[in-house]
Design an enzyme around this catalytic site. Structure first.
Site, PDB file in Angstrom:
ATOM      1  CB  THR A   1      -0.888  -0.032   1.257  1.00  0.00           C
ATOM      2  OG1 THR A   1      -1.852  -1.055   1.091  1.00  0.00           O
ATOM      3  CG2 THR A   1      -1.594   1.270   1.514  1.00  0.00           C
TER       4      THR A   1
ATOM      5  NE  ARG B   1      -9.116  -7.455   3.343  1.00  0.00           N
ATOM      6  CZ  ARG B   1      -8.085  -6.628   3.337  1.00  0.00           C
ATOM      7  NH1 ARG B   1      -7.832  -5.867   2.290  1.00  0.00           N
ATOM      8  NH2 ARG B   1      -7.276  -6.553   4.375  1.00  0.00           N
TER       9      ARG B   1
ATOM     10  N   GLY C   1     -10.236  -3.504   3.089  1.00  0.00           N
ATOM     11  CA  GLY C   1      -9.244  -3.348   4.161  1.00  0.00           C
ATOM     12  C   GLY C   1      -9.372  -1.992   4.831  1.00  0.00           C
ATOM     13  CG  ASP C   2      -5.851  -0.593   6.772  1.00  0.00           C
ATOM     14  OD1 ASP C   2      -5.702  -1.463   5.883  1.00  0.00           O
ATOM     15  OD2 ASP C   2      -4.925   0.134   7.170  1.00  0.00           O
TER      16      ASP C   2
ATOM     17  CB  THR D   1       1.042   0.146   4.864  1.00  0.00           C
ATOM     18  OG1 THR D   1       1.126  -1.086   4.126  1.00  0.00           O
ATOM     19  CG2 THR D   1       2.358   0.393   5.573  1.00  0.00           C
ATOM     20  N   GLY D   2      -0.641  -2.264   6.338  1.00  0.00           N
ATOM     21  CA  GLY D   2      -0.520  -3.449   7.171  1.00  0.00           C
ATOM     22  C   GLY D   2      -1.724  -4.351   6.989  1.00  0.00           C
TER      23      GLY D   2
HETATM   24  N1  ASP Z   1      -3.695  -2.343   4.531  1.00  0.00           N
HETATM   25  C1  ASP Z   1      -3.970  -2.944   3.253  1.00  0.00           C
HETATM   26  C2  ASP Z   1      -5.187  -3.805   3.345  1.00  0.00           C
HETATM   27  O1  ASP Z   1      -5.377  -4.468   4.339  1.00  0.00           O
HETATM   28  C3  ASP Z   1      -2.853  -3.771   2.743  1.00  0.00           C
HETATM   29  C4  ASP Z   1      -1.551  -3.045   2.647  1.00  0.00           C
HETATM   30  O2  ASP Z   1      -1.214  -2.251   3.528  1.00  0.00           O
HETATM   31  O3  ASP Z   1      -0.824  -3.278   1.679  1.00  0.00           O
HETATM   32  O4  ASP Z   1      -5.940  -3.860   2.391  1.00  0.00           O
END
Ligand code: ASP
Length: 379
Positions: free
Chosen positions: A206, A234, A236-237, A257-258
């Site tokens: 991300t 789905r 994400g955050d 990111t995570g």
């Molecule tokens: N945070 C992102 C997600 O869960 C993934 C990422 O940080 O690459 O979609």
């Protein structure tokens, strides 16, 4: 009687703690306020990023890509542009670069598509825009910003978001633009070997940026393809305001990111900003090391930039430690109203960079590369 006494104690503590909020104390520091300053931090994902996992050529390519993004945001800020413009300027080259999991080069869903998410927030008025499940818009960060400026809503999804994009004059970008062989191979490997997305991705790619402009305004933005093999719509955050992105001129701007599920549960970006706005709780103060505790309980010490920076670092680290306790991993970038640019991550590395009006300009990949330590305590 006992209750009345407790109320007085609580009120006294509350007013004392209110003074700890960095922005309040800093308002009195005229010398600092007179010098226009700007600050920028970027990330291109955190994860198992170790020297043995990337070739020297890849390292050079990532560093160049981060520098390009940092330079694009820097150009805006040093010429007096807005934090919002700097955030989009820094994110666009990373969305266009297949090295990162955003825009071109996004990971694949279980069904073999690229579904993009992005969000952006303006710290001046906390206006925000976000999109999820985007398949045909080249730069989702620009669409998120359009939602903020030209729609009555904050968060649009899928076909509706794309219809809005069309009405706002965004070109339709064919799916081939986003698809890369490397990411397709990751999905195939995941399916063939029944691996988790963490096994195949190794890192979260991300991208995000946070900025303080010369007018003292903060902004944050984040853009992603999500996680390999995501299913059932789905989300994400990254596109969730408060989880992956948050900006409030009173406290900070954060992009994360995570492992998104954990970042949503903790509400990471807003949690960090809220803690910085209202000051550390009594429990948090008690958990800090002795020296820091003494400084932090003295409101006057908040005119000291080192104390402001270390409080922001400790606050970010303690929220990332919560992610770790729950079983998640990842990291954040943060900029304070005073211009401190901070990273915190519980992974081996994070693609990152920061620049400011005092001449700081650096990109880094592995843990502990900077002169100033900025990792979580367990590194
Ligand atoms: N945070 C992102 C997600 O869960 C993934 C990422 O940080 O690459 O979609």
């Amino acid at each position: 009687m006992k209750n009345a006494f407790l109320t007085i104690v609580a009120a006294t503590l509350a007013s004392g703690l209110a003074l700890l909020a960095p922005t309040n104390a800093f308002a009195d520091d005229h010398a600092e306020a007179e010098k226009p300053k700007w600050s920028l931090a970027i990330h291109g994902g955190a994860g198992t990023i170790l020297p043995e996992n990337i070739t020297p050529e890849q390292r050079v390519a990532y560093e160049a890509a981060l520098q390009e993004a940092l330079d694009a945001g820097t150009e805006v800020l040093k010429n007096g542009g807005s934090a919002m413009d700097a955030v989009t300027a820094a994110i666009i080259p990373m969305e266009d670069n297949p090295l990162f999991n955003a825009g071109r080069g996004a990971v694949f869903t279980w069904e073999g598509e690229n579904e993009l998410d992005a969000s952006i927030m303006d710290g001046r008025d906390r206006s925000a825009g976000a999109v999820t499940g985007i398949k045909t818009v080249k730069n989702p960060i620009l669409l998120a910003n359009k939602v903020r400026t030209d729609s009555p809503h904050v968060f649009l999804m899928g076909e509706g978001a794309e219809q809005f994009a069309g009405e706002q004059g965004f070109e339709v970008t064919p799916p081939e633009w986003f698809a890369t062989e490397r990411r397709r191979e990751s999905l195939e490997r995941m399916k063939a070997r029944e691996l988790s997305s963490l096994d195949v991705d190794l890192k979260f790619g991300t991208v995000g940026a946070v900025a303080l402009d010369q007018n003292g305004n903060l902004a944050a933005g984040t853009s992603t393809g999500g996680m390999t093999g995501k299913r059932w719509g789905r989300i994400g955050d990254a596109p969730v305001i408060g989880a992956g992105t948050y900006a409030d001129n009173r406290s900070c701007a954060v992009s994360a990111t995570g492992w998104g599920e954990y970042f949503i549960r903790v509400g990471v970006a807003q949690e960090i900003c809220t803690r910085l706005r209202i000051g550390p709780s009594l429990n948090e103060i008690l958990e800090r090391p002795e020296g820091e505790r003494r400084l932090i309980t003295n409101p006057k010490s908040f005119v000291d930039p080192q104390v402001v920076a270390s409080n922001a670092q400790s606050t970010a680290d303690s929220v990332i430690a919560e992610i770790q306790e729950l079983g998640g991993d990842g990291g954040i970038i943060l900029v304070t109203p005073e211009g401190h640019a901070i990273y915190s991550f519980n992974t081996a590395g994070m693609y990152r960079g920061r620049a400011n009006s005092d001449g700081l300009n650096e990109v880094a990949i592995f843990g502990g590369e900077e002169a100033e330590a900025s990792n979580t305590p367990d590194h």
